[in-house]
Structures are given as C-alpha cells and as structure tokens.
Design a protein around this motif. Structure first.
Motif, PDB file in Angstrom:
ATOM      1  N   ASP A 258       1.961 -10.120  23.105  1.00 42.18           N
ATOM      2  CA  ASP A 258       0.880 -10.245  22.114  1.00 42.18           C
ATOM      3  C   ASP A 258       0.849  -9.065  21.160  1.00 42.18           C
ATOM      4  N   HIS A 259       1.018  -7.867  21.716  1.00 42.27           N
ATOM      5  CA  HIS A 259       0.960  -6.664  20.887  1.00 42.27           C
ATOM      6  C   HIS A 259       2.034  -6.711  19.801  1.00 42.27           C
ATOM      7  N   TYR A 260       3.232  -7.115  20.224  1.00 41.07           N
ATOM      8  CA  TYR A 260       4.375  -7.255  19.309  1.00 41.07           C
ATOM      9  C   TYR A 260       4.048  -8.230  18.178  1.00 41.07           C
ATOM     10  N   HIS A 261       3.504  -9.380  18.547  1.00 37.28           N
ATOM     11  CA  HIS A 261       3.153 -10.364  17.521  1.00 37.28           C
ATOM     12  C   HIS A 261       2.036  -9.834  16.616  1.00 37.28           C
ATOM     13  N   ALA A 262       1.088  -9.116  17.231  1.00 34.53           N
ATOM     14  CA  ALA A 262      -0.023  -8.571  16.442  1.00 34.53           C
ATOM     15  C   ALA A 262       0.494  -7.590  15.391  1.00 34.53           C
ATOM     16  N   LEU A 263       1.486  -6.776  15.766  1.00 32.70           N
ATOM     17  CA  LEU A 263       2.029  -5.807  14.804  1.00 32.70           C
ATOM     18  C   LEU A 263       2.744  -6.533  13.664  1.00 32.70           C
ATOM     19  N   PHE A 264       3.440  -7.623  14.001  1.00 32.81           N
ATOM     20  CA  PHE A 264       4.062  -8.415  12.935  1.00 32.81           C
ATOM     21  C   PHE A 264       3.000  -9.039  12.038  1.00 32.81           C
ATOM     22  N   ALA A 265       1.888  -9.459  12.657  1.00 33.83           N
ATOM     23  CA  ALA A 265       0.821 -10.054  11.856  1.00 33.83           C
ATOM     24  C   ALA A 265       0.227  -9.012  10.899  1.00 33.83           C
ATOM     25  N   ILE A 266       0.117  -7.758  11.361  1.00 35.44           N
ATOM     26  CA  ILE A 266      -0.342  -6.693  10.467  1.00 35.44           C
ATOM     27  C   ILE A 266       0.640  -6.538   9.314  1.00 35.44           C
ATOM     28  N   ALA A 267       1.928  -6.564   9.653  1.00 36.08           N
ATOM     29  CA  ALA A 267       2.957  -6.449   8.616  1.00 36.08           C
ATOM     30  C   ALA A 267       2.817  -7.590   7.615  1.00 36.08           C
ATOM     31  N   LEU A 268       2.490  -8.773   8.120  1.00 34.41           N
ATOM     32  CA  LEU A 268       2.309  -9.939   7.258  1.00 34.41           C
ATOM     33  C   LEU A 268       1.143  -9.706   6.297  1.00 34.41           C
ATOM     34  N   VAL A 269       0.022  -9.215   6.843  1.00 33.83           N
ATOM     35  CA  VAL A 269      -1.144  -8.936   6.010  1.00 33.83           C
ATOM     36  C   VAL A 269      -0.781  -7.915   4.926  1.00 33.83           C
ATOM     37  N   LEU A 270      -0.085  -6.868   5.347  1.00 35.62           N
ATOM     38  CA  LEU A 270       0.326  -5.815   4.418  1.00 35.62           C
ATOM     39  C   LEU A 270       1.243  -6.371   3.334  1.00 35.62           C
ATOM     40  N   PHE A 271       2.181  -7.200   3.773  1.00 36.84           N
ATOM     41  CA  PHE A 271       3.127  -7.819   2.846  1.00 36.84           C
ATOM     42  C   PHE A 271       2.379  -8.666   1.819  1.00 36.84           C
ATOM     43  N   LEU A 272       1.414  -9.462   2.292  1.00 36.33           N
ATOM     44  CA  LEU A 272       0.662 -10.314   1.370  1.00 36.33           C
ATOM     45  C   LEU A 272      -0.112  -9.469   0.365  1.00 36.33           C
ATOM     46  N   ILE A 273      -0.710  -8.359   0.845  1.00 38.19           N
ATOM     47  CA  ILE A 273      -1.472  -7.501  -0.068  1.00 38.19           C
ATOM     48  C   ILE A 273      -0.566  -6.944  -1.170  1.00 38.19           C
ATOM     49  N   THR A 274       0.570  -6.364  -0.784  1.00 38.06           N
ATOM     50  CA  THR A 274       1.451  -5.784  -1.814  1.00 38.06           C
ATOM     51  C   THR A 274       2.049  -6.881  -2.690  1.00 38.06           C
ATOM     52  N   PHE A 275       2.297  -8.057  -2.093  1.00 36.94           N
ATOM     53  CA  PHE A 275       2.809  -9.196  -2.848  1.00 36.94           C
ATOM     54  C   PHE A 275       1.822  -9.563  -3.963  1.00 36.94           C
ATOM     55  N   VAL A 276       0.544  -9.664  -3.593  1.00 40.32           N
ATOM     56  CA  VAL A 276      -0.488  -9.997  -4.587  1.00 40.32           C
ATOM     57  C   VAL A 276      -0.550  -8.912  -5.659  1.00 40.32           C
ATOM     58  N   PHE A 277      -0.540  -7.641  -5.226  1.00 38.34           N
ATOM     59  CA  PHE A 277      -0.535  -6.529  -6.181  1.00 38.34           C
ATOM     60  C   PHE A 277       0.598  -6.694  -7.193  1.00 38.34           C
ATOM     61  N   ASN A 278       1.785  -6.966  -6.689  1.00 33.12           N
ATOM     62  CA  ASN A 278       2.943  -7.036  -7.566  1.00 33.12           C
ATOM     63  C   ASN A 278       2.888  -8.227  -8.503  1.00 33.12           C
ATOM     64  N   ILE A 279       2.354  -9.359  -8.003  1.00 30.33           N
ATOM     65  CA  ILE A 279       2.227 -10.529  -8.878  1.00 30.33           C
ATOM     66  C   ILE A 279       1.235 -10.231  -9.995  1.00 30.33           C
ATOM     67  N   ILE A 280       0.100  -9.609  -9.637  1.00 30.99           N
ATOM     68  CA  ILE A 280      -0.889  -9.260 -10.658  1.00 30.99           C
ATOM     69  C   ILE A 280      -0.250  -8.341 -11.698  1.00 30.99           C
ATOM     70  N   ALA A 281       0.488  -7.343 -11.202  1.00 28.55           N
ATOM     71  CA  ALA A 281       1.130  -6.401 -12.120  1.00 28.55           C
ATOM     72  C   ALA A 281       2.087  -7.132 -13.055  1.00 28.55           C
ATOM     73  N   GLU A 282       2.831  -8.082 -12.495  1.00 27.41           N
ATOM     74  CA  GLU A 282       3.801  -8.847 -13.287  1.00 27.41           C
ATOM     75  C   GLU A 282       3.089  -9.663 -14.364  1.00 27.41           C
ATOM     76  N   ILE A 283       1.996 -10.338 -13.953  1.00 26.63           N
ATOM     77  CA  ILE A 283       1.256 -11.164 -14.919  1.00 26.63           C
ATOM     78  C   ILE A 283       0.717 -10.298 -16.055  1.00 26.63           C
ATOM     79  N   ILE A 284       0.090  -9.174 -15.692  1.00 25.37           N
ATOM     80  CA  ILE A 284      -0.489  -8.307 -16.717  1.00 25.37           C
ATOM     81  C   ILE A 284       0.592  -7.797 -17.663  1.00 25.37           C
ATOM     82  N   SER A 285       1.726  -7.388 -17.092  1.00 26.23           N
ATOM     83  CA  SER A 285       2.731  -6.784 -17.969  1.00 26.23           C
ATOM     84  C   SER A 285       3.360  -7.852 -18.877  1.00 26.23           C
ATOM     85  N   ARG A 286       3.415  -9.087 -18.374  1.00 23.79           N
ATOM     86  CA  ARG A 286       3.946 -10.155 -19.225  1.00 23.79           C
ATOM     87  C   ARG A 286       3.015 -10.382 -20.422  1.00 23.79           C
TER      88      ARG A 286
END
Lengths: 296, 271
Positions: A258-286
């Motif tokens: 469970d702990h292992y999966h939980a850490l991956f889930a944290i990574a997933l949350v982190l990935f989604l956050i930076t993903f959203v950041f980068n998409i917003i940045a891309e849209i604005i710069s376009r």
C-alpha cells in the motif's frame, strides 16, 4: 541518385524516431504512474487520500492522508514565488530595459549560471548557512522550515523566471516603444504602461514555469524543509512537501504494498499539478504570441 | 564508414561483456543504508585479498535490497530488519528462499545536542517525547525550551527498530522532523540546541551526546549483552544457502577479522 534518396529517407526516419521518443517516454511514465498509483484509491478512497490529514504510511493500521504533503508543497512553492518573482522579473526588466550591452553580456550568463548549480549544493547551502541563520534571527527551535525551503527554491527558480521573462520582453516590438516615446511618454511610463502589459502574458508564463520548477524540486526540500508531515500554519514551521516524501520513503517501501502505491499516487498528483501548470503556461504564451502578431 | 563505426561499437560491447563475465567473479550487494558501511569495508578488504573477485555494493534501503534479492538482481540483500511475511511469500512464488545471516549488532543511541544538560531518560520519557506528551525539556529534567523531535523516515529500518523497541506501536508526533538518513539526523542534532534524535551507534560523533536509556549507556558491551534496550541485529540475506564466492565472503564477514572491521565501522561485533 537513388542511393541518395534512400539515405535521406533513413535520416528522416532516425530523426522522426528521436523526436517521438520523448512522447513515448512521457506516455510510458504516465501509464506507470496510473498503474502503480491508482490501486491505493481502492483501499483508501480517493477523497480520503487527498484530504486526509494524517500521513502514517507504515503504522498499523496505516493512515494515508496526503493533505499535509500537498499543503507543504503549495506553501513552499508560494513562498518561492514571492522570492523569485521580484528577483526574476526585476532582473529581466533591468537586463532588457536599462542595462547597456556590456552589462547585459556580463549579467545574463551569471544569472543563468544559477540554474546550473546542482540542487544538492543549494540544499547543503540551506542546511549549513541558512538554517542556523534563521534559527538565530527568529529565535526558532529549528531553522529547517517552510521559509528556508521557500528562500532557496525562490533562488533556484529565479533563472527560469528571468530568462523566460527576458525573452518575453525582447519580443515586444521596437515599434511599441517608439510609439510610446513619440507621444511623449518617459522611460518609466513606457515600461509600466506599454512594455510590461505587452509582455504580460509572457511574464505570466515565466512565473508559472518558475512555479513548476519549485514544486517539482526534490533534493533541496528534502534537506531544508524539515520533513514534518503537519498541516502548515506558519512559514516558520517545518513542512514535508510531496517530493520529499516520495524521495525519502520510496527506497524503503516494500514493492507492491500500500505504501508503495500511495507514493506513486502522490507522484501522480504532483505530475497532474505540474502538467496543468505547463498547459496553462503554454496557452498563455500562445495567446501572447498572437497578440504581438508573431506566429500563432 | 558507417559499417566501421558499427563494428567498433559491437567490438567494445563484446569486450565489456567478456571482461564482466570471464575475468572476475561478481557479487552484487544491495540494501539497507545502515548495513552499507559494513558491506563496503568488508568488500574492500575481501577484494584486496582475493583478486578476481568483484563485489559491487549499493544502498537503497532494506526493502530495495530484499526486492532485488527476490527479483534476482543481487546476491546479498542487506537489511536492518528481519524479512516480512509478504516478502517471504513473494520470494516463494518466484522460487527463491531467503536465508538470514546476522552480521553485526547495532545499538540505536538516543542523542541530544552536546550543550543539553540532560544525560538520562527513561524509555517511557523517550516515548512520551516522541508521541508529543512531553514537549518541553523542563518536563524531562532539562532547561526550559521546546523540544525539537527528530526522527528517521517512517519507512526506514532504523525507524522500524525504534518503533518496536521504544514506541510500543504508538505514533510519532506529526510535527517531528522526519529525516532520510542517519547523517541528516546527526547534522540537525549537532546544530540544534533543543533537538532530540536517534542514530545507529556507528554514527555517533563529537557533536552528539548519547543519553542513558533506562540507566544504561549505549556501548558495545551493553548492546551485545542485551542490557541496552534499543539494540537490534543487522542482517544479510542470501537466496538459499550461500555457495562459492558468496559463502566465502559471508564467512569472511563473520570471521574474527571481518568482525574487527565491523567494529572499526562503529558497529558491535558478534563476539
């Protein structure tokens, strides 16, 4: 002739494969994150995982609430923004608007050099110099705090913000400035009313990418943020950002548990956050490029 | 031209493979960072004396080591805890049979900054500090000041041992500074006057002050005799009974000379 065409085709293919390999890796990473991260939601529940306030992954029974970790990341990132926006945007303005050619040639590489210092060196600096300093200055029980992490992360994100903001400023066509001067505006008025608004979305992109940089940074926060999984109440207390939790615990989490999966889930949350950041940045710069009449 | 380059690449690869397989017998050791210094030191000496043996030692953590052993990626897994049931089942399902070898004893010293006048704590006091019941040094016989609780990460073998030996399954207070390594704990205790932490005996230094726990000072003698309450065995796991060069290496660690090296590294030898 024929030989040449085949050669050309081969080269084309090689470069196509190289270009698409990033996509391949990105998709691969996403698949692994989802595959290894989602099982925890079956056991804990999505909302309980995201908004649980207690992180005791190895206790019996374990608690997998990552709210303190998410807030830890958000706090240090917000703090870093407060540090790196004035520093980064300010230096970009100076470089682009005020500095002469010589100064620019000298300063810009130096600011960019900040980006090439390994994060463990920043972390070490924070641990050995900034920590005792904060401890004494604010009379704290410990200097390993959100403030410490914010200061260092802010410094680390400064070159990102500065470089991109400077690019944005340099894209503002000369004609804008000339028009402004022509109607009698002085340098300050031109800067604040014409150049900054024109480069505004580019500067926002710079800030968002700086945030991405700060929220994803691992080694530094592992070393200086203190590592306590509490809901932060003050910048002068320790926090445990998501990246630090993953880095510190992954090596010891039994694979497939469970702990292992939980850490991956944290990574997933982190990935989604930076993903959203980068998409917003891309849209604005376009939008920014369209506004200035550059290529869409 | 292209052909030539390709032949060169192939040639170099083949050479590397040959060097790896023919000229040296290889042992891969991975796992607990607590056991790492023992493995490194003994591997160094063992390789000096047995040319043609190549021992590569990696850290990663107890779980990483045991996972690598189960996956067949290492010959020896270092662990600062005994293997868990889940891991034994997983190993069995892959046809592997982890065998434990105790290579040393380790005491976990409860440490404070050297400026701290407190020199003894009871096991219960340590527990109360770590659960957050005691928050000020004046409650534990020291000068008034907020206690800065420093702990190892919840997933580390040292934390697990500390949890079993001290915490009685209770939770560490969330405000504790959870650190990823013994060195990080030592570093913080060294520069924070009101901090308390715990490190393996091998990581004691002049900057730190060990306190008596239940009236016993951590030392080689008290750890080995079992008098010191916070001590544990350190393991190396092999797949099945060790054979050949792996057996020779383990025998060397358990020998008088190997155990001397264990002591040099700051751990407690078995005899």
């Amino acid at each position: 002739m024929n030989y040449r065409r085949i050669k050309e085709k081969i080269y084309k293919w090689i470069f196509t494969v190289l270009a698409f390999s990033s996509l391949f890796f990105l998709v691969g990473i996403m698949i692994v994150l989802f595959k290894e991260g989602t099982p925890i939601f079956k056991d804990v529940g999505f909302f309980k995982f995201l908004f649980g306030t207690r992180w005791y992954p190895t206790h019996e029974p374990p608690d997998f609430g990552i709210l303190p970790l998410i807030l830890g990341s958000i706090w240090v990132t917000a703090g870093a923004i407060i540090v790196c926006v004035p520093l980064g945007v300010g230096s970009a303005l100076y470089l682009n608007e005020i500095a002469g050619f010589r100064q620019r040639q000298f300063l810009k590489p130096i600011i960019e050099l900040l980006a090439s210092i390994p994060s463990v060196v920043y972390g070490f600096f924070g641990m050995v110099i900034v920590t005792p300093f904060l401890q004494k200055t604010f009379n704290l029980p410990t200097g390993l705090t959100a403030l410490n992490a914010s200061l260092i992360l802010g410094l680390m994100a400064t070159p990102t913000v500065c470089t991109i903001a400077e690019d944005a400023l340099s894209y503002v066509p000369r004609s804008f400035r000339e028009a402004s001067f022509a109607v009698g505006a002085n340098r300050w008025q031109t800067l604040t009313r014409v150049v900054i608004p024109a480069a505004g979305s580019g500067i926002s992109t710079a800030i968002i990418l700086g945030m991405s940089r700060a929220i994803g940074e691992t080694m530094t926060v592992l070393m200086v943020a203190g590592g306590a999984a509490v809901i932060p109440k003050t910048f002068l207390g320790p926090v445990r950002p998501m990246t630090a939790a993953i880095a510190a615990e992954m090596g010891e989490a039994p694979m497939g548990g469970d702990h292992y999966h939980a850490l991956f889930a944290i990574a997933l949350v982190l990935f989604l956050i930076t993903f959203v950041f980068n998409i917003i940045a891309e849209i604005i710069s376009r939008r920014f490029r369209i506004k200035l009449g550059l290529s869409g | 031209m292209k052909k030539l380059a390709m032949m060169m690449v192939a040639g170099i690869t083949a050479l590397n493979l040959a060097a790896g397989t023919c000229f040296a017998e290889k042992i891969v050791v991975a796992g607990s960072t607590t056991v790492l210094p023992i493995a490194q030191k003994t591997a160094e000496v063992f390789m000096d004396e047995n040319s043609g043996v190549d021992i590569s030692v990696r850290g990663g953590g107890s779980s990483v080591g045991i996972t690598a052993l189960i996956d067949g990626n290492c010959n020896i897994a270092n662990s600062s805890r005994s293997i868990r049931d889940v891991e034994i089942q997983k190993a069995a399902s892959r046809g592997r049979d982890p065998v434990a070898h105790i290579v040393a004893m380790d005491g976990i010293a409860v440490v404070v900054n050297k400026s701290n006048p407190v020199s003894k704590l009871s096991k219960k006091q340590v527990r109360d500090i770590y659960t957050g019941k005691i928050t000020d040094w004046s409650q534990a016989g020291g000068k008034p000041g907020k206690i800065v609780v420093v702990s190892r990460d919840t997933a580390s073998g040292t934390f697990e041992a500390f949890g079993e030996l001290i915490m009685n399954k209770e939770k560490v207070v969330p405000s504790a500074l959870m650190q990823a390594s013994n060195q990080a704990v030592a570093q913080i205790i060294g520069q924070t006057p009101n901090a308390i932490g715990y490190v393996g005996l091998g990581f004691m230094s002049g900057e730190l002050k060990a306190v008596e726990v239940d009236g016993v000072m951590p030392s080689n003698a008290t750890v080995l005799s079992g008098k010191y309450p916070v001590s544990r065995p350190l393991f190396m796991y092999t797949n099945g009974k060790p054979q050949g060069i792996v057996k020779e290496y383990l025998d060397f660690i358990k020998s008088k000379r190997g155990q001397d090296l264990v002591e040099v590294q700051g751990y407690v030898g078995l005899k």
